[in-house]
Structures are given as structure tokens and as C-alpha cells.
Enzyme design. Structure first.
Site, PDB file in Angstrom:
ATOM      1  N   ASP A  73       0.886  -1.156   0.000  1.00 46.01           N
ATOM      2  CA  ASP A  73       0.000   0.000   0.000  1.00 46.01           C
ATOM      3  C   ASP A  73       0.926   1.209   0.000  1.00 46.01           C
ATOM      4  OD1 ASP A  73      -2.320   1.633   0.317  1.00 46.01           O
ATOM      5  OD2 ASP A  73      -1.917   1.721   2.470  1.00 46.01           O
ATOM      6  N   ASP A 117      -0.110   5.009   0.820  1.00 42.59           N
ATOM      7  CA  ASP A 117      -0.374   5.982   1.886  1.00 42.59           C
ATOM      8  C   ASP A 117      -0.246   5.341   3.261  1.00 42.59           C
ATOM      9  OD1 ASP A 117      -0.899   7.888  -0.027  1.00 42.59           O
ATOM     10  OD2 ASP A 117      -3.059   7.572  -0.001  1.00 42.59           O
ATOM     11  N   LYS A 152      -8.956   5.923   5.239  1.00 36.38           N
ATOM     12  CA  LYS A 152      -7.686   5.335   4.803  1.00 36.38           C
ATOM     13  C   LYS A 152      -7.914   4.133   3.894  1.00 36.38           C
ATOM     14  CE  LYS A 152      -4.600   6.643   8.614  1.00 36.38           C
ATOM     15  NZ  LYS A 152      -3.736   6.120   9.700  1.00 36.38           N
ATOM     16  N   SER A 163     -11.449   4.342  -1.809  1.00 38.83           N
ATOM     17  CA  SER A 163     -11.429   5.072  -3.081  1.00 38.83           C
ATOM     18  C   SER A 163     -12.002   6.479  -2.930  1.00 38.83           C
ATOM     19  CB  SER A 163     -12.228   4.312  -4.146  1.00 38.83           C
ATOM     20  OG  SER A 163     -13.609   4.360  -3.850  1.00 38.83           O
ATOM     21  N   ARG A 164     -11.729   7.310  -3.927  1.00 38.65           N
ATOM     22  CA  ARG A 164     -12.104   8.719  -3.864  1.00 38.65           C
ATOM     23  C   ARG A 164     -13.613   8.922  -3.728  1.00 38.65           C
ATOM     24  NH1 ARG A 164      -9.976  11.669  -8.877  1.00 38.65           N
ATOM     25  NH2 ARG A 164      -8.062  10.726  -8.093  1.00 38.65           N
ATOM     26  N   LYS A 197      -5.232   7.025  -7.674  1.00 40.67           N
ATOM     27  CA  LYS A 197      -4.865   7.183  -9.081  1.00 40.67           C
ATOM     28  C   LYS A 197      -3.565   7.980  -9.210  1.00 40.67           C
ATOM     29  CE  LYS A 197      -9.623   7.066 -10.889  1.00 40.67           C
ATOM     30  NZ  LYS A 197     -10.330   6.823  -9.623  1.00 40.67           N
ATOM     31  N   GLU A 251       0.168  -3.144   4.750  1.00 38.19           N
ATOM     32  CA  GLU A 251      -0.957  -2.214   4.869  1.00 38.19           C
ATOM     33  C   GLU A 251      -0.972  -1.534   6.235  1.00 38.19           C
ATOM     34  OE1 GLU A 251      -3.533  -0.730   3.777  1.00 38.19           O
ATOM     35  OE2 GLU A 251      -3.966  -1.498   1.782  1.00 38.19           O
TER      36      GLU A 251
END
Length: 220
Positions: free
Chosen positions: A12, A14, A48, A51-52, A122, A174
């Protein structure tokens, strides 16, 4: 999974490789203020690895505003958030790689492991470029190809495919509960960054604690 079985690592982005999560949080906080939803630590944590569009829905729902916007207006809000976020991404440098992660990437590369990125963002390629670590990875999962977000296993299954490896020889890293569920459902070894991730096969309190020796020790 035995340590000796591991052939590749799916990361992952972030909160694992870089603290770009704080940039997402800053941009989403602005969006929450705009739609008059209260920004809380709980909401920030829940977003966290999501998706957006799903993140936007959660923010709207937090304030009871999920039915106040048309789909076009929601897309516009999400696009506006991304524009703010990309401006923040431009400020990233190699110094923003989280503690210990650059050393771990170097260790994996030197030891012949394959690596890929399993991020719902993205913008992952742009972030890797800013951090100057693109060349470490076989590739990045394209979120546009996903049919479902985490905790669905699809993204980590695809991350194994990017490395041309079977899931059962891949370890995923993660920092979110949804991400750990995704790794586990994909049949991969789950490595959690954060002691609260009780469903992870292996847990580390912090990125600085992660190394091949430490993983081997925890699996022994």
C-alpha cells in the site's frame, strides 16, 4: 506462509511508503468543511485506503448530506478535492518516505524480491516519482481496472499479477483494517503497520521496525 515461500511484496502507499495520507486528510478536511460535515479523527481513519468516490460518500453521510448532491455534483466535489491534493503532492520529496522504508526497499531489491504497489490512489505514479522510488517496483495496480475497493481482495490479487507471482508467495503491507482484510482475502501474507491491526499475520508498531530479519523472526 513460511518466510522462505515469500517471493514478492505488494505495498500500500499511503501510510506505508509515505505519509501522503496526511495530504489526503488535509484535502478531504477542506471538502468536509465545504459540505458542512464535521471532520473527526474517526472519519479521517475510516477514509484510509478507500477510493475517492467512496470517501466522498462517507464524508457526506457523516453530516447527513448524502442525498443533498447530484451525481454530477459529487463528481465535481471529488475532482476538486483531487486538484487540491495534487498541489500538495508536488511538495513531496525523497525525505517524505516514511522512516525505515527506503532501507527496506533497498534490502528487498538487493535480496532479489519483486515489488509492486497496491494503492487505491490514481496518483500513486506521481507520488512515487516525487519520492524518486519508481524504479524499485515492477509496476502499480491501475485503480481504473478495479471493480471493487478494499476490503475486496482484487487490488492485492492484481498486485501479485503485476509481479507475475501467485498470491500465495506474496506478502502485502498495509496500515488500514480494510487493507489487511484485502490481503487476507487474496490469500497473501498480511503485514500490518500498526499494533491495532489484529487481523494481520504479522504486525509492526511502526515502519521503522520493518526488515526481512524482523519478518522472518515473527513468522518463526
Amino acid at each position: 506462509m513460511k518466510f522462505e515461500d515469500i517471493k514478492g511484496f505488494a505495498f500500500d502507499l499511503d501510510g506505508v511508503i509515505a505519509d501522503s495520507a496526511r495530504l489526503h486528510a488535509k484535502a478531504w478536511h477542506q471538502t468536509a468543511d465545504e459540505v458542512h460535515s464535521e471532520w473527526t479523527p474517526e472519519l479521517a481513519e475510516a477514509l484510509k485506503g478507500v477510493s475517492r468516490m467512496d470517501s466522498l460518500e462517507m464524508i457526506l453521510k457523516a453530516g447527513g448530506h448524502e442525498n443533498d448532491y447530484t451525481e454530477d455534483e459529487k463528481v465535481a466535489l471529488a475532482t476538486e478535492k483531487n486538484t487540491k491534493y495534487l498541489k500538495l503532492v508536488e511538495s513531496l520529496t525523497p525525505d517524505d518516505v516514511l522512516p525505515g522504508m527506503k532501507a527496506f526497499l533497498d534490502e528487498l531489491k538487493a535480496s532479489g524480491y519483486k515489488m509492486s504497489v497496491a494503492s487505491a490512489s490514481k496518483n500513486a505514479p506521481a507520488i512515487l516519482k516525487q519520492l524518486k522510488i519508481t524504479d524499485y517496483f515492477e509496476g502499480v495496480v491501475d485503480p481504473a481496472k478495479l471493480h471493487a475497493g478494499k476490503p475486496d481482495p482484487e487490488i492485492f490479487s492484481l498486485a501479485a499479477g503485476v509481479m507475475d507471482l501467485a498470491p500465495e508467495v506474496v506478502a502485502g503491507l498495509e496500515d488500514s483494517g480494510a487493507g489487511i482484510k484485502s490481503i487476507n482475502a487474496a490469500g497473501e501474507l498480511s503485514i500490518g503497520i500498526g499494533n491495532q491491526l489484529t487481523e494481520a499475520d504479522v504486525r509492526f508498531a511502526d515502519t521503522s521496525d520493518v526488515s526481512l530479519a524482523a519478518i522472518k523472526d515473527k513468522l518463526a
